[in-house]
Design an enzyme around this catalytic site. Structure first.
Site, mmCIF file in Angstrom:
data_model
loop_
_atom_site.group_PDB
_atom_site.id
_atom_site.type_symbol
_atom_site.label_atom_id
_atom_site.label_comp_id
_atom_site.label_asym_id
_atom_site.label_seq_id
_atom_site.Cartn_x
_atom_site.Cartn_y
_atom_site.Cartn_z
ATOM 1 N N GLY B 71 -1.935 5.889 -11.829
ATOM 2 C CA GLY B 71 -2.044 4.722 -12.696
ATOM 3 C C GLY B 71 -2.088 3.409 -11.949
ATOM 4 N N GLN B 72 -2.012 3.471 -10.622
ATOM 5 C CA GLN B 72 -2.004 2.223 -9.857
ATOM 6 C C GLN B 72 -3.336 1.511 -9.992
ATOM 7 O OE1 GLN B 72 -0.530 2.733 -5.805
ATOM 8 N NE2 GLN B 72 0.519 4.562 -6.496
ATOM 9 N N GLY B 73 -3.250 0.199 -10.024
ATOM 10 C CA GLY B 73 -4.440 -0.622 -10.266
ATOM 11 C C GLY B 73 -5.628 -0.230 -9.414
#
Lengths: 583, 185
Positions: B71-73
């Site tokens: 889910g990291q940018g």
């Protein structure tokens, strides 16, 4: 959570939070973002100025909520979060500068207080207070003496003496009784604070504190022992500063001063290395990469190199309220955010305006960085005490369009110039060697051409063959068009008066032709008055009477009544008649 | 088809379903998937996912293959490459992170408007996670903030969960299983 309408920012920002009554009154120098608990979530640390005389607080926000607040003793002048040691977990300390002291907080608890060394006290002033203590003079005499010292002395008076001078006569006695036993001290106050990495450029490297004081000095403090590592002096009191580099290697402190100049200090020099003289006072100072961007009170934004060379200037629509840098290392993006008095925050990369954000109130502080778990977070506080948090969209892209009118983009595109061929080089060599001969040959040919042209012109004039009248009083132009396949042709003569404003009258056209070949309906025609500029078509019909397939010339004369020589003549080469006459 | 399914069921062969597990970083995607796996395959420590990982678990009638996306940018642009394969979506939300609810909404909107998703009627299961946190938003509030009522052309369901204890997960997975079954028949 009340999302606000974000008009005009091109949908680049998400409105994460807006609390118009957060009661945060602060400036950009008193706002910082730091991971205060070491859990990977950054907190917002704010030195709240309160009402300016009371209610000063150190506030910490987590997400949308206020997490902690503690009272500050004095008005904060600056606030920074910095790593003061190498202990694990890596939790930064918070330094709040207020008055002559720096209060260091660790884990949000007061940890250390550093006080600036006191300044030299005027000896005369000391003597006066000594005499008062011994009862030799009364407060009124003392006031006179202090007044004279204040006017003459190079060392300014202490705050206590200045306070005494401002008192009414009845309050003086009490003030003297209260204070005469304490020794006089002269303190300076901190005006700005910054951090400087000690020896490593790491994100979590130990940092020194850099402080600017009212006494026009800049101090670098050791983060662990809080001793003064370096002292530098400036020509004026600093107001804003930006620090880059490492203390042990090389550093650069850019300081905006109250005299409207910017000074650049470097390692191993206690005097400024470079000076930038601004046209008006600076209100914001931001470093972008190696350049310095300064906002001035004359509503302009100016860029300088680190050596003080001016690069550009952009004119703004309103006075600047605050400035901050926007640095997004993951996307390699750096820009400057400028808060304006017309409720707008503008984003500049160099002198180009990239985007603008409308805000419901005038923004007084801007801070961009990692907040919570989001890297591109913009935090603003407003004049009315509101707190606004915006998050940069993952997909947002800023196109660097040069809004200023200037040379078009195509100008800077390099043309695909082919390489010099051998032929070209040979030709140039030849031209270089035989330049004189070539020039002569050219000049001779040119003269010949001119002569030939002149001869032809004279011949045409003599035989009056020109379709252009050479007469000055009746400047005429004519062209003839022959239409048809034969034996019947339509002859159209377009006559034009080329004079500027004078009409031509009393003209006639007559034709001269071989009567055995052609028959013309009316070989003599009168031309109506010719209005200047208009083209008059004069039409007539010519019939070829011969069926032998031969053609001849028909001569056209434009005549002026009462003159024998024609104004204009034209020879029309008639085409061969392709049809047979139907008798 | 029905007969074949029954036959497959008797033989112990379960239908394979590809599910995408999406959501912002630190919302609890990996923790949820970890909880759904058989007890002997569960990991003890959950670390931030890099890129994505593929996990498998079985329910009474289906065999799920889950693409647990990071889910990291910086990894979120990977998501769209797996939209085609996904037959269902699990979207995990950190209910305690009020600030980033807008980011979750933004990512959800991008997801729903993607050409690979827009015109497909695939079920979306929302997990309003971290209900154990003291000031977490309720699942109703979360669905309000994400404007879930605007999703008209896809079946969706929201569950309040606590992935650490595993509360609420089964309800969501049951719903997803029913949806997939009804879609097949």
């Amino acid at each position: 959570m009340s999302p606000v309408e974000s008009g005009g920012d091109g949908g680049k920002w998400l409105d994460a939070h807006y609390d118009p009554v957060a009661g945060l009154y602060t400036f950009s120098s008193c706002v910082d973002l730091a991971d205060l608990s070491g859990d990977g979530e950054s907190r917002l640390v704010v030195g709240d100025l309160g009402s300016g005389s009371s209610g000063m607080k150190l506030k910490v926000y987590r997400g949308t909520a206020l997490m902690s607040e503690s009272t500050l003793l004095d008005l904060p002048a600056g606030l920074v979060a910095f790593f003061m040691d190498l202990h694990e977990p890596r939790i930064p300390a918070v330094a709040v500068a207020s008055g002559p002291c720096i209060y260091v907080y660790k884990n949000l608890r007061p940890y250390f207080k550093f006080t600036l060394p006191s300044l030299e006290v005027n000896t005369l002033e000391q003597d006066v207070w000594q005499q008062v203590r011994e009862g030799q003079i009364d407060p009124l005499t003392m006031k006179e003496m202090l007044e004279s010292i204040r006017k003459k002395a190079d060392v300014p008076l202490s705050v206590r003496s200045l306070r005494f001078l401002s008192l009414e006569t009845e309050d003086m006695d009490e003030f003297v009784q209260l204070h005469k036993q304490q020794p006089i001290r002269r303190q300076t106050v901190i005006t700005c604070i910054g951090t400087l990495k000690k020896s490593t450029a790491d994100e979590d490297g130990v940092s020194c504190l850099v402080i600017g004081t009212e006494s026009s000095d800049v101090y670098v403090l050791d983060p662990e022992a809080f001793i003064i590592l370096s002292k530098m002096s400036l020509p004026a009191a600093p107001t804003m500063m930006d620090v880059t580099g490492q203390f042990d290697v090389e550093f650069r402190i850019t300081v905006a001063c109250r005299n409207g100049n910017i000074y650049i200090l470097r390692r191993e020099s206690d005097k400024p290395k470079y000076c930038i003289e601004l046209p008006s006072h600076p209100v914001g100072l931001v470093r972008v990469g190696k350049n310095v961007v300064v906002g001035c009170t004359n509503e302009s934004l100016q860029g300088f190199t680190q050596k003080g060379k001016k690069l550009w200037k952009a004119v703004l629509a309103a006075p600047i309220t605050t400035m901050a840098s926007m640095d997004l290392p993951t996307r390699g993006f750096q820009a400057v955010m400028v808060g304006l008095a017309n409720c707008e925050v503008q984003l500049y990369r160099d002198k180009n305006l990239l985007s603008r954000i409308k805000t419901p109130d005038v923004v007084t502080s801007i801070c961009f960085g990692r907040y919570g778990r989001e890297d591109g977070t913009l935090i603003m506080t407003t004049k009315g005490g509101g707190l606004m948090v915006k998050i940069l969209k993952r997909t947002a892209a800023f196109d660097d369009r040069d809004s200023a009118p200037g040379p078009p983009l195509a100008q800077s595109v390099r043309l695909n110039v082919p390489k010099k061929t051998k032929l070209y080089v040979d030709q140039t060599l030849r031209e270089r060697e035989n330049g004189l001969a070539m020039h002569r040959a050219f000049q001779m040919d040119l003269s010949r051409l001119r002569l030939a042209a002149a001869k032809a012109y004279v011949k045409a004039l003599e035989s009056s063959l020109t379709p252009m009248s050479s007469s000055l009083t009746e400047p005429l132009k004519m062209n003839a068009v022959v239409q048809g396949l034969g034996p019947s042709f339509k002859l159209t003569l377009n006559v034009q008066n080329t004079a500027a404003c004078r009409p031509v009258m009393n003209l006639a056209i007559s034709f001269l032709y071989d009567e055995s070949l052609y028959r013309m309906r009316n070989p003599y025609m009168r031309i109506p008055l010719l209005v200047p500029g208009l083209i008059y078509p004069v039409e007539t019909f010519v019939e070829c009477t011969s069926d032998k397939g031969i053609s001849d010339i028909i001569k056209v004369f434009v005549l002026h009544e009462g003159r024998s020589s024609p104004l204009l003549t034209a020879h029309i080469n008639m085409p061969v008649s392709e049809g047979l006459t139907l008798n | 088809m029905g007969l074949f399914d029954k036959l497959a069921g008797w033989l112990g062969l379960k239908k394979e379903v590809n599910v995408l597990c999406l959501g912002l970083d630190n919302s609890g995607k990996t923790t949820i998937i970890n909880h759904l796996k058989p007890t002997n395959a569960q990991a003890q420590d959950i670390v931030p996912t890099i890129g994505f990982s593929i996990e498998k678990f079985k329910t009474s009638s289906l065999s799920f293959t889950v693409f647990d996306m990071s889910g990291q940018g910086r990894y979120r642009n990977l998501w769209e490459h797996y939209y085609k394969e996904g037959q269902a979506i699990i979207f995990v939300i950190d209910s305690a992170d009020k600030l980033r609810m807008v980011v979750a909404k933004e990512e959800l909107d991008t997801l729903l408007n993607h050409p690979d998703i827009k015109h497909r009627r695939i079920p979306i299961l929302f997990f309003a996670n971290k209900m154990d946190v003291r000031d977490a938003l309720s699942s109703v509030k979360v669905s309000q903030l994400l404007c879930l009522e605007n999703i008209k052309d896809k079946p969706w369901h929201i569950c309040a969960t606590d992935a650490l204890k595993g509360e609420g997960l089964q309800e969501g997975v049951d719903w997803l299983q029913d949806q997939i079954k009804t879609m097949r028949t």
